[in-house]
Design a protein around this motif. Structure first.
Motif, PDB file in Angstrom:
ATOM      1  N   ASP A 146       7.854  -1.851 -11.825  1.00  0.00           N
ATOM      2  CA  ASP A 146       7.830  -2.185 -13.122  1.00  0.00           C
ATOM      3  C   ASP A 146       6.822  -0.972 -13.407  1.00  0.00           C
ATOM      4  OD1 ASP A 146       6.651  -3.262 -15.499  1.00  0.00           O
ATOM      5  OD2 ASP A 146       7.635  -4.951 -15.656  1.00  0.00           O
ATOM      6  N   GLU A 147       6.200  -0.667 -14.457  1.00  0.00           N
ATOM      7  CA  GLU A 147       5.047   0.485 -14.754  1.00  0.00           C
ATOM      8  C   GLU A 147       4.188  -0.531 -14.601  1.00  0.00           C
ATOM      9  OE1 GLU A 147       6.014   0.863 -19.383  1.00  0.00           O
ATOM     10  OE2 GLU A 147       4.815   2.793 -18.341  1.00  0.00           O
ATOM     11  N   ALA A 148       3.980  -1.150 -15.331  1.00  0.00           N
ATOM     12  CA  ALA A 148       3.011  -2.765 -15.582  1.00  0.00           C
ATOM     13  C   ALA A 148       2.194  -2.984 -14.463  1.00  0.00           C
ATOM     14  CB  ALA A 148       3.330  -4.157 -15.897  1.00  0.00           C
ATOM     15  N   PHE A 149       3.113  -2.726 -12.736  1.00  0.00           N
ATOM     16  CA  PHE A 149       2.211  -2.597 -11.970  1.00  0.00           C
ATOM     17  C   PHE A 149       2.637  -1.512 -10.956  1.00  0.00           C
ATOM     18  CE2 PHE A 149       4.103  -6.736 -13.333  1.00  0.00           C
ATOM     19  CZ  PHE A 149       2.814  -8.055 -12.974  1.00  0.00           C
ATOM     20  N   ILE A 150       2.106  -0.153 -11.550  1.00  0.00           N
ATOM     21  CA  ILE A 150       1.445   0.448 -11.107  1.00  0.00           C
ATOM     22  C   ILE A 150       0.075   1.131 -11.172  1.00  0.00           C
ATOM     23  CG2 ILE A 150       2.719   2.894 -10.947  1.00  0.00           C
ATOM     24  CD1 ILE A 150       4.777   2.056  -9.763  1.00  0.00           C
ATOM     25  N   ILE A 151      -0.188   1.732 -10.270  1.00  0.00           N
ATOM     26  CA  ILE A 151      -1.731   2.494 -10.341  1.00  0.00           C
ATOM     27  C   ILE A 151      -1.002   4.006 -10.358  1.00  0.00           C
ATOM     28  CG2 ILE A 151      -3.687   2.263  -8.635  1.00  0.00           C
ATOM     29  CD1 ILE A 151      -2.945  -0.810  -9.765  1.00  0.00           C
ATOM     30  N   ARG A 152      -2.257   4.629 -11.207  1.00  0.00           N
ATOM     31  CA  ARG A 152      -2.352   5.751 -10.944  1.00  0.00           C
ATOM     32  C   ARG A 152      -4.241   5.969 -10.388  1.00  0.00           C
ATOM     33  NH1 ARG A 152      -0.846   9.144 -15.456  1.00  0.00           N
ATOM     34  NH2 ARG A 152      -0.414   7.566 -16.725  1.00  0.00           N
ATOM     35  N   GLU A 202       0.897  -0.887   0.287  1.00  0.00           N
ATOM     36  CA  GLU A 202      -0.204   0.054  -0.085  1.00  0.00           C
ATOM     37  C   GLU A 202       0.919   1.239  -0.205  1.00  0.00           C
ATOM     38  OE1 GLU A 202      -2.161  -0.669   3.420  1.00  0.00           O
ATOM     39  OE2 GLU A 202      -4.197  -1.577   1.978  1.00  0.00           O
ATOM     40  N   ILE A 203       1.566   1.745  -0.968  1.00  0.00           N
ATOM     41  CA  ILE A 203       2.675   2.200  -1.485  1.00  0.00           C
ATOM     42  C   ILE A 203       2.318   3.908  -2.126  1.00  0.00           C
ATOM     43  CG2 ILE A 203       4.769   3.108  -1.789  1.00  0.00           C
ATOM     44  CD1 ILE A 203       4.823  -0.205  -1.471  1.00  0.00           C
ATOM     45  N   VAL A 204       2.062   4.958  -2.006  1.00  0.00           N
ATOM     46  CA  VAL A 204       1.487   5.927  -3.114  1.00  0.00           C
ATOM     47  C   VAL A 204       3.345   7.106  -2.894  1.00  0.00           C
ATOM     48  CG1 VAL A 204      -1.189   5.349  -3.339  1.00  0.00           C
ATOM     49  CG2 VAL A 204       0.303   6.620  -1.146  1.00  0.00           C
ATOM     50  N   GLY A 205       2.334   7.527  -4.065  1.00  0.00           N
ATOM     51  CA  GLY A 205       3.653   8.946  -3.531  1.00  0.00           C
ATOM     52  C   GLY A 205       3.554   9.841  -5.221  1.00  0.00           C
ATOM     53  N   LEU A 206       5.127  10.029  -5.761  1.00  0.00           N
ATOM     54  CA  LEU A 206       4.749  10.436  -7.161  1.00  0.00           C
ATOM     55  C   LEU A 206       6.127  10.415  -8.151  1.00  0.00           C
ATOM     56  CD1 LEU A 206       5.241  14.329  -5.789  1.00  0.00           C
ATOM     57  CD2 LEU A 206       3.204  12.899  -6.372  1.00  0.00           C
ATOM     58  N   VAL A 207       5.833   9.995  -8.910  1.00  0.00           N
ATOM     59  CA  VAL A 207       6.382   9.575  -9.930  1.00  0.00           C
ATOM     60  C   VAL A 207       7.983  10.571  -9.539  1.00  0.00           C
ATOM     61  CG1 VAL A 207       7.609   9.020 -12.148  1.00  0.00           C
ATOM     62  CG2 VAL A 207       5.205   8.415 -11.395  1.00  0.00           C
ATOM     63  N   THR A 208       9.868  10.158  -9.577  1.00  0.00           N
ATOM     64  CA  THR A 208      10.418  10.974 -10.017  1.00  0.00           C
ATOM     65  C   THR A 208      11.558  10.795 -11.234  1.00  0.00           C
ATOM     66  OG1 THR A 208      11.617   9.296  -7.983  1.00  0.00           O
ATOM     67  CG2 THR A 208      10.666  11.448  -7.453  1.00  0.00           C
ATOM     68  N   GLY A 230       5.872  13.019 -11.374  1.00  0.00           N
ATOM     69  CA  GLY A 230       5.446  13.584 -11.321  1.00  0.00           C
ATOM     70  C   GLY A 230       4.118  13.609 -11.456  1.00  0.00           C
ATOM     71  N   ASP A 231       3.835  12.128 -11.081  1.00  0.00           N
ATOM     72  CA  ASP A 231       1.967  11.552 -11.704  1.00  0.00           C
ATOM     73  C   ASP A 231       2.457  10.551 -10.041  1.00  0.00           C
ATOM     74  OD1 ASP A 231       2.408  12.062 -14.320  1.00  0.00           O
ATOM     75  OD2 ASP A 231       2.206  10.054 -15.140  1.00  0.00           O
ATOM     76  N   LYS A 232       0.802  11.013  -9.400  1.00  0.00           N
ATOM     77  CA  LYS A 232       0.321  10.560  -8.552  1.00  0.00           C
ATOM     78  C   LYS A 232       0.230   8.674  -8.754  1.00  0.00           C
ATOM     79  CE  LYS A 232      -2.839  12.651  -5.937  1.00  0.00           C
ATOM     80  NZ  LYS A 232      -4.102  13.017  -5.282  1.00  0.00           N
ATOM     81  N   VAL A 233       0.867   7.837  -7.923  1.00  0.00           N
ATOM     82  CA  VAL A 233       1.103   6.851  -8.708  1.00  0.00           C
ATOM     83  C   VAL A 233       1.163   5.587  -6.700  1.00  0.00           C
ATOM     84  CG1 VAL A 233       2.206   7.233 -10.673  1.00  0.00           C
ATOM     85  CG2 VAL A 233       3.472   6.842  -8.772  1.00  0.00           C
ATOM     86  N   GLY A 234       0.893   4.241  -7.090  1.00  0.00           N
ATOM     87  CA  GLY A 234       0.702   3.814  -6.258  1.00  0.00           C
ATOM     88  C   GLY A 234       0.840   3.082  -6.238  1.00  0.00           C
ATOM     89  N   PRO A 255      -6.003   9.498  -9.184  1.00  0.00           N
ATOM     90  CA  PRO A 255      -7.231  10.159  -9.429  1.00  0.00           C
ATOM     91  C   PRO A 255      -6.702  11.917  -8.646  1.00  0.00           C
ATOM     92  CG  PRO A 255      -8.277   8.600  -9.079  1.00  0.00           C
ATOM     93  CD  PRO A 255      -6.882   8.083  -7.894  1.00  0.00           C
ATOM     94  N   ASP A 256      -6.224  13.054  -9.133  1.00  0.00           N
ATOM     95  CA  ASP A 256      -5.635  13.896  -8.724  1.00  0.00           C
ATOM     96  C   ASP A 256      -6.379  14.393  -8.099  1.00  0.00           C
ATOM     97  OD1 ASP A 256      -3.469  13.892 -10.951  1.00  0.00           O
ATOM     98  OD2 ASP A 256      -4.933  15.537 -11.716  1.00  0.00           O
ATOM     99  N   ASN A 257      -7.831  13.874  -7.712  1.00  0.00           N
ATOM    100  CA  ASN A 257      -8.633  14.454  -6.308  1.00  0.00           C
ATOM    101  C   ASN A 257      -9.005  13.923  -5.263  1.00  0.00           C
ATOM    102  OD1 ASN A 257     -10.429  12.302  -7.487  1.00  0.00           O
ATOM    103  ND2 ASN A 257     -12.094  12.930  -6.872  1.00  0.00           N
ATOM    104  N   LEU A 258      -8.484  12.697  -5.367  1.00  0.00           N
ATOM    105  CA  LEU A 258      -8.041  12.027  -3.969  1.00  0.00           C
ATOM    106  C   LEU A 258      -6.159  12.486  -3.220  1.00  0.00           C
ATOM    107  CD1 LEU A 258      -9.161   8.115  -5.053  1.00  0.00           C
ATOM    108  CD2 LEU A 258     -10.429   9.802  -4.012  1.00  0.00           C
ATOM    109  N   PRO A 259      -6.352  12.710  -1.724  1.00  0.00           N
ATOM    110  CA  PRO A 259      -5.433  12.372  -1.064  1.00  0.00           C
ATOM    111  C   PRO A 259      -4.222  11.350  -0.766  1.00  0.00           C
ATOM    112  CG  PRO A 259      -7.050  12.007  -0.018  1.00  0.00           C
ATOM    113  CD  PRO A 259      -7.773  12.398  -0.871  1.00  0.00           C
ATOM    114  N   LEU A 260      -2.929  11.834  -1.371  1.00  0.00           N
ATOM    115  CA  LEU A 260      -2.957   9.908  -1.221  1.00  0.00           C
ATOM    116  C   LEU A 260      -1.872   9.340   0.393  1.00  0.00           C
ATOM    117  CD1 LEU A 260       1.227  11.602  -2.956  1.00  0.00           C
ATOM    118  CD2 LEU A 260      -0.507   9.718  -4.027  1.00  0.00           C
ATOM    119  N   ASP A 261      -1.793   9.959   1.607  1.00  0.00           N
ATOM    120  CA  ASP A 261      -2.400   9.487   1.808  1.00  0.00           C
ATOM    121  C   ASP A 261      -4.171   8.523   2.412  1.00  0.00           C
ATOM    122  OD1 ASP A 261      -3.727  11.526   3.309  1.00  0.00           O
ATOM    123  OD2 ASP A 261      -2.592  12.138   4.412  1.00  0.00           O
TER     124      ASP A 261
END
Length: 319
Positions: A103-109, A31-37, A49-53, A111-117
Motif C-alpha cells: 500500500d502506498e501509504a506505507f511506502i517511504i521515498r 528494511e526493504i528498498v528498491g525501485l518502483v516497477t 522508477g522511484d527509489k522507495v523503501g 532521497p536520490d543522493n542516498l545509496p539504496l543499500d
C-alpha cells in the motif's frame, strides 16, 4: 501500490508471529528498498522508477488514536512487514523476494543522493533512534546526549544526534571502540561503563541517553549520568528484566521510557534528514547465498554494522 524491487532484508530465526511456519530460515525480513516497477490505478504518491523503501509495517487500522496521530507503529492492529496476517488473511513474508506489493501509504521515498543499500537499515535502525530524540526534545543544538552501545542502532544514533547539533558521548563496556566512535563517527567523548572513574567524571552531565543495548546491564550508572530531569530512553530489548532503582527518579525527576520505531510521517522526515546530511548506515553488502556465513559472523559480532542482502542481483530463481 505496485511492485517494488527489493534490495535488502535480513534477520534472525524461527516461526512467524502468525503461528505459521515461515518458508524461510530467517524470520526478520524488513528494511526493504528498491525501485518502483509498477503502480496501481489509484496510486498518486509514486511512479515507476522511484527509489522507495518499506520499513517494519505494511498496514494498520487507520482509525485509532495512534493512527490518527500519525503513529501507526503503536496501532493495536498494526501489520508488520513479515509474519503477520494481512487484510486478506494471507501472511506477510517481507523482503525475501525479487518484488513486493505494498500500500502506498506505507511506502517511504528514498532521497536520490542516498545509496539504496546503505539507506535500507535507516527504515528500522534509523527511525528507532531518531524518533525518541525528536519526541523527547533531545534534538536541540548544544544538548548533551549519551548513546549506550556502538552497534547497528548506536552508530546511527551518533550520526543523527551529531547532525542535530548535540554533543554526543558514546558509552560502552570496552575502550576498544573509542577510536571508532570519536575519529570516524564524530562523537565528542567516550565513557567506559566499567571504569568507575570515567563514570564519576560523567555524573550529572547528560540531558538524555539513548540506550541501544539488548544485553542484561545495570541502569543505575546511566541514571547517574543524567542531569536533573534527564531522560533515559530504552530502545534495546534485553531478554531478562532489568533492575531499576526509583530513588533517582523520585529525588531528581529523572525519567525512564521506551520507544519503538516511528510512524510513516516521522519515518519520511527521518529519511529526508538523512538525505540532507548524507546519513547512511555502515553496511556490508552480501549476496543471497552468503546468509549462512553472515549468521555465523553475527554470532561473533563480526559485522560493522549491518549486513545487507543484494536480493535483486543475487537471488536465484527457483528451477
Amino acid at each position: 501500490m505496485g511492485k517494488v524491487l527489493e534490495k535488502e532484508a535480513f534477520g534472525l530465526a524461527a516461526k512467524d508471529n502468525s503461528g505459521v511456519l515461515s518458508p524461510f530460515r530467517f524470520a526478520r525480513r524488513h528494511e526493504i528498498v528498491g525501485l518502483v516497477t509498477e503502480v496501481g490505478g489509484k496510486v498518486t504518491k509514486f511512479k515507476t522508477g522511484d527509489k522507495v523503501g518499506v520499513g517494519c509495517m505494511v498496514g494498520s487500522c487507520g482509525s485509532c488514536d495512534s493512527c490518527t496521530e500519525g503513529l501507526e507503529n503503536y496501532c493495536p492492529k498494526m501489520i508488520q512487514t513479515y509474519g503477520f496476517k494481512y487484510y486478506d488473511d494471507t501472511i506477510t513474508y517481507g523482503g525475501y523476494s525479487d518484488n513486493m506489493v505494498c500500500d502506498e501509504a506505507f511506502i517511504i521515498r528514498i532521497p536520490d543522493n542516498l545509496p539504496l543499500d546503505a539507506a535500507a537499515p535507516l527504515l528500522c535502525a534509523g527511525i528507532t533512534v531518531y524518533s525518541p530524540l525528536k519526541y523527547h526534545g533531545l534534538d536541540k543544538p548544544g544538548m548533551h546526549i549519551g548513546v549506550v552501545g556502538l552497534g547497528g542502532l548506536g552508530h546511527v544514533a551518533v550520526k543523527f544526534a551529531k547532525a542535530m547539533g548535540t554533543k554526543v558521548t558514546v558509552i560502552s563496556t570496552s575502550d576498544s571502540k573509542r577510536g571508532e566512535a570519536i575519529n570516524r563517527l564524530g562523537a565528542d567523548a567516550f565513557v567506559v561503563s566499567r571504569d568507575p572513574q570515567q563514570i564519576k567524571g560523567a555524573m550529572g552531565t547528560m540531558d538524555g541517553i539513548i540506550n541501544t543495548v539488548s544485553a542484561t546491564h545495570s541502569l543505575l550508572p546511566l541514571l547517574g549520568m543524567l542531569k536533573h530531569k534527564g531522560k533515559l530512553v530504552m530502545v534495546g530489548a534485553p531478554e531478562k528484566p532489568l533492575e531499576l532503582s526509583v530513588m533517582p527518579l523520585i529525588f531528581e525527576r529523572k525519567m525512564v521510557m521506551g520507544s519503538m520505531i516511528g510512524g510513516i510521517k516521522e519515518t519520511q522526515e527521518m529519511v529526508d534528514m538523512a538525505g540532507k546530511h548524507n546519513i547512511t548506515a555502515d553496511i556490508e553488502l552480501i549476496s543471497a547465498d552468503y546468509v549462512n556465513t553472515a549468521m555465523e559472523r553475527l554470532e561473533k559480532a563480526d559485522v560493522r554494522y549491518r549486513f545487507v542482502i543484494d536480493v535483486a542481483n543475487t537471488l536465484k530463481p527457483t528451477p
